[in-house]
Design a protein around this motif. Structure first.
Motif, PDB file in Angstrom:
ATOM      1  N   ARG A 140       0.819  -1.210   0.000  1.00 50.17           N
ATOM      2  CA  ARG A 140       0.000   0.000   0.000  1.00 50.17           C
ATOM      3  C   ARG A 140       0.855   1.263   0.000  1.00 50.17           C
ATOM      4  O   ARG A 140       0.503   2.252  -0.641  1.00 50.17           O
ATOM      5  CB  ARG A 140      -0.927   0.002   1.225  1.00 50.17           C
ATOM      6  N   HIS A 141       1.981   1.213   0.720  1.00 46.66           N
ATOM      7  CA  HIS A 141       2.819   2.410   0.832  1.00 46.66           C
ATOM      8  C   HIS A 141       4.314   2.046   0.786  1.00 46.66           C
ATOM      9  O   HIS A 141       5.042   2.220   1.768  1.00 46.66           O
ATOM     10  CB  HIS A 141       2.508   3.164   2.126  1.00 46.66           C
ATOM     11  N   PRO A 142       4.785   1.581  -0.352  1.00 46.44           N
ATOM     12  CA  PRO A 142       6.216   1.262  -0.460  1.00 46.44           C
ATOM     13  C   PRO A 142       7.105   2.490  -0.276  1.00 46.44           C
ATOM     14  O   PRO A 142       8.285   2.350   0.079  1.00 46.44           O
ATOM     15  CB  PRO A 142       6.342   0.688  -1.876  1.00 46.44           C
ATOM     16  N   GLU A 143       6.549   3.677  -0.492  1.00 44.94           N
ATOM     17  CA  GLU A 143       7.338   4.903  -0.311  1.00 44.94           C
ATOM     18  C   GLU A 143       7.693   5.158   1.146  1.00 44.94           C
ATOM     19  O   GLU A 143       8.557   5.998   1.441  1.00 44.94           O
ATOM     20  CB  GLU A 143       6.581   6.109  -0.892  1.00 44.94           C
ATOM     21  N   TRP A 144       7.047   4.450   2.072  1.00 49.02           N
ATOM     22  CA  TRP A 144       7.364   4.603   3.492  1.00 49.02           C
ATOM     23  C   TRP A 144       8.515   3.706   3.943  1.00 49.02           C
ATOM     24  O   TRP A 144       8.962   3.791   5.082  1.00 49.02           O
ATOM     25  CB  TRP A 144       6.141   4.273   4.348  1.00 49.02           C
ATOM     26  N   LEU A 145       8.991   2.839   3.082  1.00 48.44           N
ATOM     27  CA  LEU A 145      10.018   1.876   3.475  1.00 48.44           C
ATOM     28  C   LEU A 145      11.401   2.530   3.507  1.00 48.44           C
ATOM     29  O   LEU A 145      11.715   3.399   2.696  1.00 48.44           O
ATOM     30  CB  LEU A 145      10.036   0.698   2.504  1.00 48.44           C
ATOM     31  N   MET A 146      12.218   2.072   4.445  1.00 49.73           N
ATOM     32  CA  MET A 146      13.599   2.551   4.512  1.00 49.73           C
ATOM     33  C   MET A 146      14.390   2.065   3.306  1.00 49.73           C
ATOM     34  O   MET A 146      14.172   0.944   2.820  1.00 49.73           O
ATOM     35  CB  MET A 146      14.280   2.064   5.785  1.00 49.73           C
ATOM     36  N   VAL A 147      15.318   2.883   2.873  1.00 48.21           N
ATOM     37  CA  VAL A 147      16.164   2.583   1.721  1.00 48.21           C
ATOM     38  C   VAL A 147      17.627   2.620   2.163  1.00 48.21           C
ATOM     39  O   VAL A 147      18.033   3.544   2.864  1.00 48.21           O
ATOM     40  CB  VAL A 147      15.925   3.601   0.580  1.00 48.21           C
ATOM     41  N   SER A 152      20.146   4.200  -2.936  1.00 44.54           N
ATOM     42  CA  SER A 152      19.553   5.532  -2.966  1.00 44.54           C
ATOM     43  C   SER A 152      19.577   6.157  -4.352  1.00 44.54           C
ATOM     44  O   SER A 152      18.557   6.631  -4.860  1.00 44.54           O
ATOM     45  CB  SER A 152      20.258   6.454  -1.967  1.00 44.54           C
ATOM     46  N   ASP A 153      20.732   6.158  -4.993  1.00 48.71           N
ATOM     47  CA  ASP A 153      20.833   6.765  -6.329  1.00 48.71           C
ATOM     48  C   ASP A 153      19.964   6.031  -7.337  1.00 48.71           C
ATOM     49  O   ASP A 153      19.258   6.649  -8.143  1.00 48.71           O
ATOM     50  CB  ASP A 153      22.295   6.764  -6.799  1.00 48.71           C
ATOM     51  N   ASP A 154      19.986   4.693  -7.300  1.00 47.25           N
ATOM     52  CA  ASP A 154      19.243   3.902  -8.276  1.00 47.25           C
ATOM     53  C   ASP A 154      17.730   4.115  -8.163  1.00 47.25           C
ATOM     54  O   ASP A 154      17.021   4.099  -9.173  1.00 47.25           O
ATOM     55  CB  ASP A 154      19.546   2.413  -8.099  1.00 47.25           C
ATOM     56  N   LEU A 155      17.253   4.311  -6.919  1.00 47.04           N
ATOM     57  CA  LEU A 155      15.811   4.403  -6.708  1.00 47.04           C
ATOM     58  C   LEU A 155      15.272   5.825  -6.810  1.00 47.04           C
ATOM     59  O   LEU A 155      14.052   6.023  -6.781  1.00 47.04           O
ATOM     60  CB  LEU A 155      15.439   3.816  -5.337  1.00 47.04           C
ATOM     61  N   THR A 156      16.170   6.809  -6.922  1.00 43.56           N
ATOM     62  CA  THR A 156      15.726   8.200  -6.973  1.00 43.56           C
ATOM     63  C   THR A 156      14.749   8.443  -8.114  1.00 43.56           C
ATOM     64  O   THR A 156      13.744   9.139  -7.966  1.00 43.56           O
ATOM     65  CB  THR A 156      16.929   9.153  -7.108  1.00 43.56           C
ATOM     66  N   GLY A 157      15.008   7.849  -9.263  1.00 43.61           N
ATOM     67  CA  GLY A 157      14.150   8.068 -10.417  1.00 43.61           C
ATOM     68  C   GLY A 157      13.091   7.010 -10.626  1.00 43.61           C
ATOM     69  O   GLY A 157      12.414   7.010 -11.665  1.00 43.61           O
ATOM     70  N   VAL A 158      12.930   6.096  -9.656  1.00 44.75           N
ATOM     71  CA  VAL A 158      11.955   5.017  -9.797  1.00 44.75           C
ATOM     72  C   VAL A 158      10.705   5.354  -8.998  1.00 44.75           C
ATOM     73  O   VAL A 158      10.773   5.742  -7.828  1.00 44.75           O
ATOM     74  CB  VAL A 158      12.547   3.680  -9.297  1.00 44.75           C
ATOM     75  N   ASP A 159       9.561   5.197  -9.617  1.00 47.47           N
ATOM     76  CA  ASP A 159       8.295   5.434  -8.938  1.00 47.47           C
ATOM     77  C   ASP A 159       8.112   4.388  -7.835  1.00 47.47           C
ATOM     78  O   ASP A 159       8.119   3.180  -8.117  1.00 47.47           O
ATOM     79  CB  ASP A 159       7.147   5.332  -9.943  1.00 47.47           C
ATOM     80  N   PRO A 160       7.957   4.811  -6.571  1.00 43.43           N
ATOM     81  CA  PRO A 160       7.780   3.825  -5.490  1.00 43.43           C
ATOM     82  C   PRO A 160       6.598   2.886  -5.711  1.00 43.43           C
ATOM     83  O   PRO A 160       6.582   1.782  -5.164  1.00 43.43           O
ATOM     84  CB  PRO A 160       7.569   4.699  -4.259  1.00 43.43           C
ATOM     85  N   ARG A 161       5.635   3.301  -6.517  1.00 43.99           N
ATOM     86  CA  ARG A 161       4.465   2.467  -6.749  1.00 43.99           C
ATOM     87  C   ARG A 161       4.708   1.389  -7.801  1.00 43.99           C
ATOM     88  O   ARG A 161       3.878   0.502  -7.987  1.00 43.99           O
ATOM     89  CB  ARG A 161       3.291   3.345  -7.208  1.00 43.99           C
ATOM     90  N   SER A 162       5.824   1.472  -8.477  1.00 44.49           N
ATOM     91  CA  SER A 162       6.116   0.470  -9.492  1.00 44.49           C
ATOM     92  C   SER A 162       6.662  -0.796  -8.845  1.00 44.49           C
ATOM     93  O   SER A 162       7.346  -0.731  -7.821  1.00 44.49           O
ATOM     94  CB  SER A 162       7.138   1.013 -10.495  1.00 44.49           C
ATOM     95  N   HIS A 228      14.294   8.868  -0.771  1.00 44.97           N
ATOM     96  CA  HIS A 228      14.211  10.233  -1.315  1.00 44.97           C
ATOM     97  C   HIS A 228      13.517  11.173  -0.331  1.00 44.97           C
ATOM     98  O   HIS A 228      14.000  12.291  -0.076  1.00 44.97           O
ATOM     99  CB  HIS A 228      13.458  10.214  -2.644  1.00 44.97           C
ATOM    100  N   ASP A 229      12.400  10.735   0.244  1.00 47.56           N
ATOM    101  CA  ASP A 229      11.657  11.602   1.155  1.00 47.56           C
ATOM    102  C   ASP A 229      12.451  11.929   2.407  1.00 47.56           C
ATOM    103  O   ASP A 229      12.385  13.048   2.933  1.00 47.56           O
ATOM    104  CB  ASP A 229      10.328  10.952   1.532  1.00 47.56           C
TER     105      ASP A 229
END
Length: 415
Positions: A140-147, A152-162, A228-229
């Motif tokens: 439901r909220h992958p954007e809340w997960l720790m990275v 960090s660099d690889d995921l900066t441009g990736v949509d967390p919902r993907s 990112h957040d």
């Protein structure tokens, strides 16, 4: 590990950050100070899968002299109780009417045992297998997960919902399973913290628990959370204290170096992350004490305070200083009885007048070592002991009388 001086400075920064974010500081209730010796068992959720299992667990604990059960009702972002905000685990799917927490409370209270709701706070999924429930928080909220910093660099441009975002995180923690237990929610996201507080509020509001035992109130290690957040929140927190020229200088590098602020201010970055974890603990304590003022709040922590802060960003000394917990439970799982004694002694010194329950890694000790550690904790002034775990101590490999024999030797030796 930073030097003693840098540790002190960084901890002060973390305390300031936590104080700024905290809603209220809470004094611990005096009732806990008069509590008799706690003889507790950590009970893993796999022992809560049926009414028969719950009955057997409570009966075994009661018959062998234990008086407190720390029952894992949220292990990996799941709900071993009814109608939770987290999904019900698959192991209970065939028993929709069964409420493991309610059943445990009813039977344990009838037997004179206390029940503490053991809640894994930030750890919400295991490293080896992702949850099956599609309404699980990681979906439901992958954007809340720790990275981790490595992604960090690889995921900066990736949509967390993907699917790619969660897939990369899952593969990373699977590859680091020896050091990282799984996927963690970040305390830095306000929405994530709100969700976690809501989970705890729901439990203490609806169930007559005697205590709340908070576990995994920490980062997997100091390479997290570089989401990112979180990195953006750090920049926002720090630019107000920088000159306009410095802000322009660092911002000019952001596109090519997304972690420029964390690299330029490493001690402030550490303090920021630890402070946000303490801020979450502050909110949890306020929530629990508002809902149930008489509830005991305990926390399972890394046994060495300096190491906990440096490598887990877990500032449990500040939690004690600010009265956020009633009891600290150092997980002194060493197999060396001398090291165990030194860890409990150090925790007792830090705790002062506050309570310490010595966490004993019984699953990796001989029966003689378990008993020796219980007696050592008593001599050092611990207010109780917690054995990890009921499940391991009642394993068929030990025989039917193993738990009872340990309890007799540990609790009746001086009677």
């Amino acid at each position: 590990m930073p030097s003693a001086g840098s540790y002190s400075v960084t901890r002060r920064c973390a305390a300031l950050a936590a104080a700024a974010a905290a809603i209220v500081l809470i004094a611990p209730p005096a009732r806990v100070q008069a509590q008799s010796e706690v003889r507790a068992l950590w009970v893993v959720r796999t022992s809560l899968n049926s009414p028969a299992a719950v009955s057997a667990m409570v009966d075994a604990a009661s018959a062998t002299g234990f008086n407190t059960l720390l029952v894992q009702i949220r292990g990996r972002g799941d709900a071993y109780y009814a109608n939770g905000l987290d999904p019900r685990p698959a192991s209970l799917a065939s028993q929709p009417a069964f409420d493991p927490l309610a059943a445990t409370i009813t039977r344990a209270h009838a037997a004179g045992l206390q029940v503490h709701a053991w809640i894994n706070v930030n750890l919400v999924a295991g490293a080896s297998e992702l949850p099956a429930a599609r309404d699980h928080i990681i979906y439901r909220h992958p954007e809340w997960l720790m990275v981790p910093r490595a992604l960090s660099d690889d995921l900066t441009g990736v949509d967390p919902r993907s699917p790619q975002y969660l897939g990369r995180l899952a593969r990373y923690v699977r590859g680091q399973a020896a050091e990282v237990e799984g996927l963690y929610l970040s305390p830095i996201s306000a929405a994530s913290a709100d969700y976690t507080v809501g989970v705890v509020r729901d439990i203490v509001t609806r169930y007559a628990v005697d205590g709340v035992h908070l576990d995994y109130v920490r980062y997997p290690n100091d390479d997290f959370d570089y989401s990112h957040d979180s990195v953006t929140a750090f920049r926002t927190s720090i630019v107000a204290n920088l000159s306009a020229a410095d802000v322009r200088k660092y911002d000019a590098r952001l596109r090519a170096e997304p972690l420029v602020y964390t690299a330029a201010f490493p001690e402030r970055w550490r303090a920021f992350r630890a402070g946000r974890m303490t801020a979450l603990m502050t909110r949890l304590a306020a929530t629990i004490r508002t809902a149930k003022p008489a509830t005991t709040i305990s926390a399972a922590v890394a046994p060495d305070a300096g190491d906990a802060f440096a490598h887990r960003l877990q500032d449990w000394k500040t939690w004690l200083d600010q009265g956020l917990v009633d009891v600290i439970c150092p997980m002194a799982y060493t197999t060396d009885v001398g090291v165990f004694a030194s860890q409990i002694a150090a925790a007792r010194e830090i705790a002062g007048q506050r309570l310490v329950w010595a966490g004993i890694g019984a699953y990796r000790l001989s029966s003689e070592q378990i008993v020796e550690n219980v007696q050592s904790a008593r001599r050092l002034g611990a207010s109780g002991t917690v054995l990890f775990s009921y499940d391991s101590l009642t394993s068929p490999s030990h025989g039917p009388d193993y738990l009872a024999s340990i309890a007799r030797a540990a609790f009746l030796v001086d009677q």
